[in-house]
Scaffold this motif. Structure first.
Motif, PDB file in Angstrom:
ATOM      1  N   SER A  78       0.839  -1.196   0.000  1.00 30.43           N
ATOM      2  CA  SER A  78       0.000   0.000   0.000  1.00 30.43           C
ATOM      3  C   SER A  78       0.880   1.254   0.000  1.00 30.43           C
ATOM      4  O   SER A  78       1.933   1.298   0.655  1.00 30.43           O
ATOM      5  N   SER A  79       0.448   2.249  -0.743  1.00 30.35           N
ATOM      6  CA  SER A  79       1.197   3.500  -0.818  1.00 30.35           C
ATOM      7  C   SER A  79       0.228   4.640  -1.033  1.00 30.35           C
ATOM      8  O   SER A  79      -0.849   4.463  -1.623  1.00 30.35           O
ATOM      9  N   GLU A  80       0.585   5.819  -0.547  1.00 29.02           N
ATOM     10  CA  GLU A  80      -0.295   6.983  -0.646  1.00 29.02           C
ATOM     11  C   GLU A  80      -0.029   7.747  -1.942  1.00 29.02           C
ATOM     12  O   GLU A  80       1.126   7.975  -2.321  1.00 29.02           O
ATOM     13  N   ARG A  82      -1.611  11.190  -4.372  1.00 31.41           N
ATOM     14  CA  ARG A  82      -2.503  12.334  -4.519  1.00 31.41           C
ATOM     15  C   ARG A  82      -3.331  12.158  -5.793  1.00 31.41           C
ATOM     16  O   ARG A  82      -2.770  11.884  -6.856  1.00 31.41           O
ATOM     17  N   MET A  92      -5.947  12.498  -0.765  1.00 30.59           N
ATOM     18  CA  MET A  92      -4.847  11.566  -0.520  1.00 30.59           C
ATOM     19  C   MET A  92      -5.453  10.179  -0.351  1.00 30.59           C
ATOM     20  O   MET A  92      -6.310   9.961   0.493  1.00 30.59           O
ATOM     21  N   VAL A  93      -5.015   9.238  -1.188  1.00 28.85           N
ATOM     22  CA  VAL A  93      -5.619   7.910  -1.218  1.00 28.85           C
ATOM     23  C   VAL A  93      -4.542   6.854  -0.966  1.00 28.85           C
ATOM     24  O   VAL A  93      -3.452   6.907  -1.564  1.00 28.85           O
ATOM     25  N   LEU A  94      -4.845   5.901  -0.075  1.00 25.33           N
ATOM     26  CA  LEU A  94      -3.964   4.765   0.193  1.00 25.33           C
ATOM     27  C   LEU A  94      -4.341   3.663  -0.791  1.00 25.33           C
ATOM     28  O   LEU A  94      -5.457   3.131  -0.750  1.00 25.33           O
ATOM     29  N   GLY A 112      -8.611   1.465  -2.897  1.00 23.84           N
ATOM     30  CA  GLY A 112      -8.165   2.738  -2.355  1.00 23.84           C
ATOM     31  C   GLY A 112      -8.970   3.165  -1.155  1.00 23.84           C
ATOM     32  O   GLY A 112     -10.188   2.967  -1.106  1.00 23.84           O
ATOM     33  N   ASP A 114      -9.683   6.565   1.252  1.00 25.97           N
ATOM     34  CA  ASP A 114      -9.534   8.014   1.316  1.00 25.97           C
ATOM     35  C   ASP A 114      -8.926   8.402   2.655  1.00 25.97           C
ATOM     36  O   ASP A 114      -9.525   8.172   3.708  1.00 25.97           O
ATOM     37  N   MET A 115      -7.709   8.992   2.596  1.00 30.26           N
ATOM     38  CA  MET A 115      -7.021   9.396   3.824  1.00 30.26           C
ATOM     39  C   MET A 115      -7.040  10.909   4.015  1.00 30.26           C
ATOM     40  O   MET A 115      -6.375  11.444   4.901  1.00 30.26           O
ATOM     41  N   THR A 116      -7.807  11.612   3.198  1.00 29.63           N
ATOM     42  CA  THR A 116      -7.727  13.068   3.164  1.00 29.63           C
ATOM     43  C   THR A 116      -8.261  13.715   4.436  1.00 29.63           C
ATOM     44  O   THR A 116      -7.917  14.867   4.725  1.00 29.63           O
ATOM     45  N   ILE A 121      -2.428  15.747   6.750  1.00 32.88           N
ATOM     46  CA  ILE A 121      -2.301  15.429   5.328  1.00 32.88           C
ATOM     47  C   ILE A 121      -2.978  16.504   4.483  1.00 32.88           C
ATOM     48  O   ILE A 121      -2.485  16.888   3.420  1.00 32.88           O
TER      49      ILE A 121
END
Length: 427
Positions: A78-80, A82, A92-94, A112, A114-116, A121
Protein backbone atom coordinates in the motif's frame (compact mmCIF):
# COMPACT_ATOMS: atom_id res chain seq x y z
CA UNK A 1 -24.74 -10.10 -11.82
CA UNK A 2 -21.90 -12.46 -10.92
CA UNK A 3 -21.54 -13.02 -7.15
CA UNK A 4 -17.94 -11.73 -7.18
CA UNK A 5 -19.10 -8.52 -8.86
CA UNK A 6 -21.79 -8.15 -6.22
CA UNK A 7 -19.12 -8.53 -3.57
CA UNK A 8 -16.89 -5.85 -5.12
CA UNK A 9 -19.86 -3.49 -5.40
CA UNK A 10 -20.69 -3.99 -1.73
CA UNK A 11 -17.19 -3.23 -0.44
CA UNK A 12 -16.92 0.08 1.46
CA UNK A 13 -13.43 0.61 0.00
CA UNK A 14 -12.97 2.00 -3.51
CA UNK A 15 -12.31 -0.70 -6.12
CA UNK A 16 -11.18 -0.11 -9.70
CA UNK A 17 -10.17 -2.53 -12.46
CA UNK A 18 -8.00 -1.19 -15.32
CA UNK A 19 -6.75 -2.62 -18.60
CA UNK A 20 -4.05 -0.77 -20.55
CA UNK A 21 -4.56 2.23 -18.27
CA UNK A 22 -8.33 2.52 -18.91
CA UNK A 23 -10.95 1.87 -16.20
CA UNK A 24 -13.08 -1.21 -16.96
CA UNK A 25 -14.89 -1.56 -13.60
CA UNK A 26 -15.59 0.67 -10.61
CA UNK A 27 -17.70 0.06 -7.54
CA UNK A 28 -19.87 2.71 -5.91
CA UNK A 29 -17.14 3.64 -3.41
CA UNK A 30 -14.67 4.09 -6.27
CA UNK A 31 -17.05 6.37 -8.14
CA UNK A 32 -17.68 8.41 -5.00
CA UNK A 33 -13.94 8.70 -4.31
CA UNK A 34 -13.33 10.22 -7.78
CA UNK A 35 -16.41 12.47 -7.70
CA UNK A 36 -18.79 10.53 -9.98
CA UNK A 37 -22.48 9.98 -9.32
CA UNK A 38 -22.34 6.41 -10.54
CA UNK A 39 -19.70 3.82 -11.50
CA UNK A 40 -20.88 3.90 -15.13
CA UNK A 41 -19.43 7.40 -15.57
CA UNK A 42 -15.93 6.09 -14.82
CA UNK A 43 -15.93 3.29 -17.39
CA UNK A 44 -13.48 4.06 -20.20
CA UNK A 45 -11.80 6.92 -18.34
CA UNK A 46 -7.97 6.93 -18.26
CA UNK A 47 -6.86 6.37 -14.69
CA UNK A 48 -3.69 8.48 -15.08
CA UNK A 49 -5.84 11.57 -15.66
CA UNK A 50 -6.94 11.41 -12.01
CA UNK A 51 -3.40 11.03 -10.59
CA UNK A 52 -1.63 14.23 -9.56
CA UNK A 53 1.26 15.07 -11.97
CA UNK A 54 3.78 14.84 -9.13
CA UNK A 55 2.75 11.22 -8.52
CA UNK A 56 2.14 10.05 -12.10
CA UNK A 57 5.57 8.56 -12.74
CA UNK A 58 5.52 6.63 -9.44
CA UNK A 59 1.99 5.42 -10.17
CA UNK A 60 2.91 4.23 -13.67
CA UNK A 61 5.93 2.39 -12.31
CA UNK A 62 3.84 0.57 -9.67
CA UNK A 63 1.26 -0.49 -12.29
CA UNK A 64 4.05 -1.86 -14.49
CA UNK A 65 5.55 -3.71 -11.52
CA UNK A 66 2.32 -5.40 -10.56
CA UNK A 67 1.59 -6.30 -14.20
CA UNK A 68 5.03 -7.86 -14.43
CA UNK A 69 4.26 -10.00 -11.39
CA UNK A 70 1.06 -11.31 -12.98
CA UNK A 71 2.00 -14.99 -12.73
CA UNK A 72 2.76 -14.72 -9.02
CA UNK A 73 -0.34 -12.58 -8.34
CA UNK A 74 1.66 -10.57 -5.79
CA UNK A 75 -0.04 -7.32 -4.74
CA UNK A 76 1.88 -4.06 -4.39
CA UNK A 77 2.46 -2.72 -0.93
CA UNK A 78 0.00 0.00 0.00
CA UNK A 79 1.20 3.50 -0.82
CA UNK A 80 -0.29 6.98 -0.65
CA UNK A 81 -1.04 8.92 -3.83
CA UNK A 82 -2.50 12.33 -4.52
CA UNK A 83 -5.52 12.19 -6.81
CA UNK A 84 -7.89 14.77 -8.29
CA UNK A 85 -11.63 14.18 -8.42
CA UNK A 86 -13.76 14.99 -11.44
CA UNK A 87 -14.47 18.36 -9.78
CA UNK A 88 -10.74 19.10 -9.31
CA UNK A 89 -10.64 18.42 -5.55
CA UNK A 90 -7.42 16.92 -4.16
CA UNK A 91 -7.50 13.77 -2.08
CA UNK A 92 -4.85 11.57 -0.52
CA UNK A 93 -5.62 7.91 -1.22
CA UNK A 94 -3.96 4.76 0.19
CA UNK A 95 -3.72 2.43 -2.82
CA UNK A 96 -2.92 -1.25 -3.21
CA UNK A 97 -3.03 -3.20 -6.49
CA UNK A 98 -2.74 -6.74 -7.83
CA UNK A 99 -2.75 -8.38 -11.29
CA UNK A 100 -5.92 -10.30 -12.21
CA UNK A 101 -7.74 -11.69 -15.23
CA UNK A 102 -10.75 -9.66 -16.28
CA UNK A 103 -13.06 -10.99 -18.94
CA UNK A 104 -10.28 -13.22 -20.27
CA UNK A 105 -7.56 -10.54 -20.48
CA UNK A 106 -4.82 -9.29 -18.09
CA UNK A 107 -5.92 -6.44 -15.84
CA UNK A 108 -4.99 -4.65 -12.62
CA UNK A 109 -7.33 -4.49 -9.62
CA UNK A 110 -6.83 -1.52 -7.30
CA UNK A 111 -8.28 -0.70 -3.92
CA UNK A 112 -8.17 2.74 -2.36
CA UNK A 113 -8.92 4.26 1.02
CA UNK A 114 -9.53 8.01 1.32
CA UNK A 115 -7.02 9.40 3.82
CA UNK A 116 -7.73 13.07 3.16
CA UNK A 117 -9.70 13.61 6.37
CA UNK A 118 -6.45 13.71 8.36
CA UNK A 119 -5.75 17.39 9.02
CA UNK A 120 -1.98 17.07 8.73
CA UNK A 121 -2.30 15.43 5.33
CA UNK A 122 -4.80 18.07 4.24
CA UNK A 123 -2.32 20.83 5.13
CA UNK A 124 0.45 18.97 3.31
CA UNK A 125 -1.77 18.54 0.28
CA UNK A 126 -2.60 22.22 0.16
CA UNK A 127 1.02 23.25 0.58
CA UNK A 128 2.38 20.81 -1.98
CA UNK A 129 -0.36 21.74 -4.46
CA UNK A 130 0.32 25.45 -4.02
CA UNK A 131 4.05 24.92 -4.44
CA UNK A 132 3.50 22.77 -7.49
CA UNK A 133 1.08 25.28 -8.99
CA UNK A 134 3.49 28.20 -8.43
CA UNK A 135 6.32 26.24 -10.00
CA UNK A 136 4.19 25.11 -12.92
CA UNK A 137 2.70 28.55 -13.60
CA UNK A 138 6.02 30.42 -13.40
CA UNK A 139 8.47 28.01 -15.00
CA UNK A 140 10.16 29.44 -18.11
CA UNK A 141 10.29 26.08 -19.87
CA UNK A 142 7.23 24.63 -21.59
CA UNK A 143 6.09 21.33 -20.07
CA UNK A 144 4.28 19.04 -22.51
CA UNK A 145 3.02 15.49 -22.87
CA UNK A 146 1.96 13.71 -26.07
CA UNK A 147 0.43 10.33 -26.78
CA UNK A 148 1.91 7.68 -29.06
CA UNK A 149 0.46 9.42 -32.13
CA UNK A 150 2.15 12.71 -31.26
CA UNK A 151 -1.06 14.47 -30.20
CA UNK A 152 -0.45 16.99 -27.39
CA UNK A 153 -2.40 15.92 -24.31
CA UNK A 154 -1.15 18.55 -21.91
CA UNK A 155 1.00 21.69 -22.20
CA UNK A 156 2.08 24.17 -19.55
CA UNK A 157 1.20 27.87 -19.37
CA UNK A 158 4.71 28.90 -20.44
CA UNK A 159 3.59 28.12 -24.00
CA UNK A 160 1.90 31.55 -23.99
CA UNK A 161 5.29 33.25 -23.74
CA UNK A 162 7.23 30.88 -25.99
CA UNK A 163 4.75 30.26 -28.86
CA UNK A 164 2.04 32.85 -28.25
CA UNK A 165 -0.77 30.28 -27.92
CA UNK A 166 -3.10 29.49 -25.07
CA UNK A 167 -2.61 25.94 -23.73
CA UNK A 168 -6.08 24.83 -24.88
CA UNK A 169 -5.20 25.89 -28.44
CA UNK A 170 -2.24 23.48 -28.44
CA UNK A 171 -3.84 20.52 -26.69
CA UNK A 172 -5.48 18.07 -29.06
CA UNK A 173 -3.25 19.01 -32.00
CA UNK A 174 -0.15 17.15 -33.20
CA UNK A 175 3.26 18.46 -32.19
CA UNK A 176 4.28 18.40 -35.87
CA UNK A 177 1.89 21.29 -36.47
CA UNK A 178 4.38 23.68 -34.91
CA UNK A 179 7.55 22.54 -36.70
CA UNK A 180 8.62 24.56 -39.79
CA UNK A 181 10.46 21.51 -41.14
CA UNK A 182 9.15 17.97 -40.67
CA UNK A 183 12.74 16.72 -40.72
CA UNK A 184 13.32 18.34 -37.31
CA UNK A 185 10.43 16.43 -35.74
CA UNK A 186 11.46 13.22 -37.51
CA UNK A 187 14.99 13.50 -36.10
CA UNK A 188 13.59 14.08 -32.59
CA UNK A 189 11.25 11.06 -32.83
CA UNK A 190 14.06 8.85 -34.08
CA UNK A 191 16.31 9.90 -31.18
CA UNK A 192 13.56 9.34 -28.59
CA UNK A 193 12.72 5.88 -29.92
CA UNK A 194 16.38 4.88 -30.14
CA UNK A 195 17.59 6.26 -26.79
CA UNK A 196 14.45 6.60 -24.67
CA UNK A 197 15.34 10.21 -23.81
CA UNK A 198 17.07 13.29 -25.17
CA UNK A 199 18.73 16.27 -23.51
CA UNK A 200 19.20 19.73 -25.09
CA UNK A 201 18.04 18.35 -28.44
CA UNK A 202 18.02 21.13 -31.09
CA UNK A 203 15.04 22.06 -33.20
CA UNK A 204 12.83 24.90 -34.39
CA UNK A 205 9.17 25.86 -33.94
CA UNK A 206 6.86 28.46 -35.47
CA UNK A 207 5.26 31.04 -33.18
CA UNK A 208 1.70 32.22 -33.61
CA UNK A 209 3.01 35.39 -35.29
CA UNK A 210 4.89 33.30 -37.87
CA UNK A 211 8.35 33.85 -36.38
CA UNK A 212 10.59 30.78 -36.42
CA UNK A 213 12.40 30.26 -33.12
CA UNK A 214 15.15 27.90 -32.01
CA UNK A 215 14.25 25.48 -29.23
CA UNK A 216 16.07 23.04 -26.97
CA UNK A 217 14.17 19.88 -25.99
CA UNK A 218 14.76 17.61 -22.99
CA UNK A 219 12.28 14.74 -22.91
CA UNK A 220 11.79 11.04 -22.22
CA UNK A 221 9.62 8.36 -23.77
CA UNK A 222 6.54 7.01 -21.98
CA UNK A 223 5.66 3.31 -22.05
CA UNK A 224 2.56 1.39 -20.96
CA UNK A 225 2.66 -1.61 -18.63
CA UNK A 226 3.24 -3.91 -21.59
CA UNK A 227 6.34 -1.97 -22.60
CA UNK A 228 4.75 -0.36 -25.66
CA UNK A 229 5.60 3.23 -26.60
CA UNK A 230 2.84 5.46 -25.21
CA UNK A 231 4.07 8.99 -25.88
CA UNK A 232 6.60 11.61 -24.85
CA UNK A 233 6.87 13.86 -21.81
CA UNK A 234 9.33 16.66 -21.24
CA UNK A 235 10.11 20.33 -21.60
CA UNK A 236 11.35 22.67 -24.31
CA UNK A 237 12.70 26.20 -24.11
CA UNK A 238 13.30 29.14 -26.43
CA UNK A 239 17.05 29.39 -27.15
CA UNK A 240 16.84 31.77 -30.12
CA UNK A 241 19.06 34.41 -28.52
CA UNK A 242 21.72 31.82 -27.70
CA UNK A 243 21.59 30.34 -31.21
CA UNK A 244 21.75 33.80 -32.81
CA UNK A 245 24.83 34.57 -30.74
CA UNK A 246 26.42 31.26 -31.73
CA UNK A 247 25.66 31.97 -35.39
CA UNK A 248 27.11 35.46 -35.13
CA UNK A 249 30.26 34.15 -33.44
CA UNK A 250 30.55 31.54 -36.19
CA UNK A 251 30.14 34.25 -38.83
CA UNK A 252 32.80 36.42 -37.20
CA UNK A 253 35.15 33.45 -36.98
CA UNK A 254 34.75 32.50 -40.64
CA UNK A 255 34.20 35.83 -42.43
CA UNK A 256 36.62 38.48 -43.64
CA UNK A 257 35.07 41.65 -42.24
CA UNK A 258 36.29 43.98 -45.00
CA UNK A 259 35.00 42.04 -48.01
CA UNK A 260 32.25 39.89 -46.46
CA UNK A 261 33.85 36.82 -48.03
CA UNK A 262 34.96 33.68 -46.25
CA UNK A 263 38.36 34.02 -44.59
CA UNK A 264 41.27 31.76 -45.48
CA UNK A 265 40.45 29.00 -42.98
CA UNK A 266 36.75 28.90 -43.88
CA UNK A 267 37.50 28.92 -47.62
CA UNK A 268 39.92 26.01 -47.38
CA UNK A 269 37.56 23.98 -45.15
CA UNK A 270 34.66 24.49 -47.57
CA UNK A 271 36.89 23.78 -50.57
CA UNK A 272 38.03 20.50 -48.99
CA UNK A 273 34.39 19.47 -48.49
CA UNK A 274 33.47 20.31 -52.10
CA UNK A 275 36.61 18.56 -53.34
CA UNK A 276 35.78 15.36 -51.42
CA UNK A 277 32.22 15.35 -52.80
CA UNK A 278 33.44 15.92 -56.36
CA UNK A 279 36.08 13.21 -56.00
CA UNK A 280 33.45 10.64 -54.94
CA UNK A 281 31.18 11.55 -57.85
CA UNK A 282 33.82 12.17 -60.51
CA UNK A 283 32.65 15.77 -60.99
CA UNK A 284 34.83 18.56 -62.46
CA UNK A 285 36.13 21.49 -60.40
CA UNK A 286 37.81 24.68 -61.59
CA UNK A 287 39.95 26.82 -59.29
CA UNK A 288 40.77 30.50 -59.68
CA UNK A 289 43.49 32.38 -57.80
CA UNK A 290 43.17 36.19 -58.07
CA UNK A 291 45.46 39.01 -57.06
CA UNK A 292 44.66 42.73 -57.19
CA UNK A 293 47.41 44.30 -59.31
CA UNK A 294 49.71 46.97 -57.79
CA UNK A 295 47.72 47.15 -54.56
CA UNK A 296 50.66 48.65 -52.69
CA UNK A 297 50.72 51.60 -55.06
CA UNK A 298 47.02 52.26 -54.33
CA UNK A 299 47.76 52.38 -50.61
CA UNK A 300 50.83 54.57 -51.17
CA UNK A 301 49.01 56.96 -53.52
CA UNK A 302 45.58 57.25 -51.90
CA UNK A 303 46.08 55.94 -48.36
CA UNK A 304 45.05 52.75 -46.59
CA UNK A 305 41.38 53.76 -46.21
CA UNK A 306 41.04 54.08 -49.97
CA UNK A 307 42.96 50.82 -50.32
CA UNK A 308 40.30 49.13 -48.20
CA UNK A 309 37.56 50.63 -50.38
CA UNK A 310 39.31 49.32 -53.50
CA UNK A 311 39.53 45.84 -51.98
CA UNK A 312 35.84 45.90 -51.07
CA UNK A 313 34.89 47.03 -54.60
CA UNK A 314 37.16 44.36 -56.08
CA UNK A 315 35.50 41.68 -53.94
CA UNK A 316 32.02 42.82 -54.97
CA UNK A 317 33.00 42.71 -58.65
CA UNK A 318 34.19 39.11 -58.20
CA UNK A 319 31.08 37.98 -56.31
CA UNK A 320 28.76 39.57 -58.88
CA UNK A 321 29.86 36.97 -61.46
CA UNK A 322 29.47 33.88 -59.25
CA UNK A 323 26.67 31.43 -58.45
CA UNK A 324 25.38 30.74 -54.96
CA UNK A 325 27.06 27.32 -55.10
CA UNK A 326 30.50 28.78 -55.87
CA UNK A 327 33.00 29.24 -53.03
CA UNK A 328 34.97 32.47 -52.73
CA UNK A 329 37.33 33.67 -50.02
CA UNK A 330 40.05 36.15 -49.13
CA UNK A 331 43.23 34.17 -48.65
CA UNK A 332 45.29 37.08 -47.35
CA UNK A 333 46.15 40.66 -48.29
CA UNK A 334 45.00 41.24 -51.86
CA UNK A 335 44.90 37.53 -52.80
CA UNK A 336 41.58 35.72 -53.29
CA UNK A 337 40.44 32.22 -54.20
CA UNK A 338 37.40 31.00 -56.12
CA UNK A 339 36.25 27.39 -56.38
CA UNK A 340 33.72 26.52 -59.10
CA UNK A 341 32.00 23.15 -58.50
CA UNK A 342 30.63 21.18 -61.47
CA UNK A 343 32.67 23.40 -63.80
CA UNK A 344 35.04 22.17 -66.51
CA UNK A 345 38.14 24.16 -67.42
CA UNK A 346 36.59 25.81 -70.51
CA UNK A 347 33.56 26.93 -68.52
CA UNK A 348 35.91 28.14 -65.79
CA UNK A 349 37.72 30.32 -68.35
CA UNK A 350 34.40 31.95 -69.29
CA UNK A 351 33.74 32.77 -65.62
CA UNK A 352 37.30 34.09 -65.17
CA UNK A 353 36.94 36.29 -68.26
CA UNK A 354 33.69 37.79 -66.93
CA UNK A 355 35.29 38.45 -63.55
CA UNK A 356 38.27 40.18 -65.19
CA UNK A 357 35.93 42.36 -67.27
CA UNK A 358 33.86 43.24 -64.19
CA UNK A 359 37.01 44.36 -62.36
CA UNK A 360 38.25 46.42 -65.32
CA UNK A 361 34.86 48.15 -65.54
CA UNK A 362 35.07 49.50 -61.98
CA UNK A 363 35.17 53.30 -61.85
CA UNK A 364 36.71 54.33 -58.53
CA UNK A 365 37.69 57.71 -57.13
CA UNK A 366 39.46 58.89 -54.02
CA UNK A 367 38.17 61.41 -51.45
CA UNK A 368 39.33 64.28 -53.65
CA UNK A 369 37.34 62.91 -56.59
CA UNK A 370 40.41 61.75 -58.49
CA UNK A 371 39.39 58.74 -60.61
CA UNK A 372 41.38 55.56 -60.92
CA UNK A 373 40.86 51.99 -62.06
CA UNK A 374 42.09 48.59 -60.93
CA UNK A 375 43.00 45.34 -62.64
CA UNK A 376 43.71 41.80 -61.50
CA UNK A 377 45.89 38.85 -62.37
CA UNK A 378 44.32 35.42 -62.38
CA UNK A 379 45.55 31.84 -62.32
CA UNK A 380 43.31 29.06 -63.60
CA UNK A 381 43.50 25.47 -62.38
CA UNK A 382 41.39 22.32 -62.53
CA UNK A 383 41.02 19.13 -60.52
CA UNK A 384 42.70 16.09 -62.10
CA UNK A 385 41.98 12.45 -61.29
CA UNK A 386 45.73 12.00 -60.64
CA UNK A 387 45.73 14.65 -57.91
CA UNK A 388 46.59 13.34 -54.46
CA UNK A 389 44.65 16.13 -52.75
CA UNK A 390 43.05 19.52 -53.28
CA UNK A 391 46.44 21.03 -52.55
CA UNK A 392 47.75 19.81 -55.93
CA UNK A 393 45.08 21.77 -57.82
CA UNK A 394 45.57 24.81 -55.59
CA UNK A 395 49.31 24.74 -56.25
CA UNK A 396 48.77 24.69 -60.03
CA UNK A 397 46.36 27.61 -59.83
CA UNK A 398 48.84 29.50 -57.67
CA UNK A 399 51.66 28.82 -60.14
CA UNK A 400 49.41 30.02 -62.98
CA UNK A 401 48.74 33.23 -61.01
CA UNK A 402 52.49 33.78 -60.72
CA UNK A 403 52.77 33.24 -64.49
CA UNK A 404 50.05 35.85 -65.16
CA UNK A 405 51.93 38.36 -63.01
CA UNK A 406 55.21 37.52 -64.71
CA UNK A 407 53.65 38.13 -68.13
CA UNK A 408 52.60 41.62 -67.20
CA UNK A 409 49.47 41.28 -65.00
CA UNK A 410 45.87 42.16 -65.95
CA UNK A 411 45.36 38.75 -67.53
CA UNK A 412 44.53 35.07 -67.04
CA UNK A 413 47.06 32.23 -67.18
CA UNK A 414 46.75 28.46 -66.86
CA UNK A 415 49.09 25.49 -66.59
CA UNK A 416 46.40 22.99 -67.55
CA UNK A 417 47.54 20.95 -70.59
CA UNK A 418 44.18 21.23 -72.33
CA UNK A 419 43.34 24.60 -70.89
CA UNK A 420 42.95 27.94 -72.63
CA UNK A 421 45.69 30.15 -73.88
CA UNK A 422 46.61 32.95 -71.50
CA UNK A 423 44.70 36.18 -71.94
CA UNK A 424 46.83 39.22 -72.70
CA UNK A 425 46.02 42.78 -71.57
CA UNK A 426 43.35 44.41 -73.63
CA UNK A 427 41.68 41.20 -74.82
Amino acid sequence: MHPSIDLLQALPAAVLVTQNGAIRFANAAGAQLLGFDSPEGLIGQVLAEFVHPLDQRRSNRRVQQVAGAEQARRPNKSSEFRVRTQQGQLRMVLVSSVAIDWEGAPAVLMTGLDMTHQSEIEAELRESEQSYRRLFENMQDVYYRTNAQGVVQHVGPAVRRVLGYEPHEIEGRTAESYYPQSSDRDAFKAAILAQGEVSDFPGQMVRRDGQVIDISISSHALYDHAGHFAGVEGIYRDVTQRKNLERELQRLATTDMLTGMANRRAFLECAESVYAHSLRNGEPITLLMLDLDHFKSINDRFGHLEGDRALAAFAQAVKSQLRASDVVGRLGGEEFGVLLPLTAIDEGLEVATRILASIRALQLSDDAGQPYGITASMGLGAFRQTDRSLRDALDRADQALYLAKHRGRNQIASLEPTGPQPETPGH
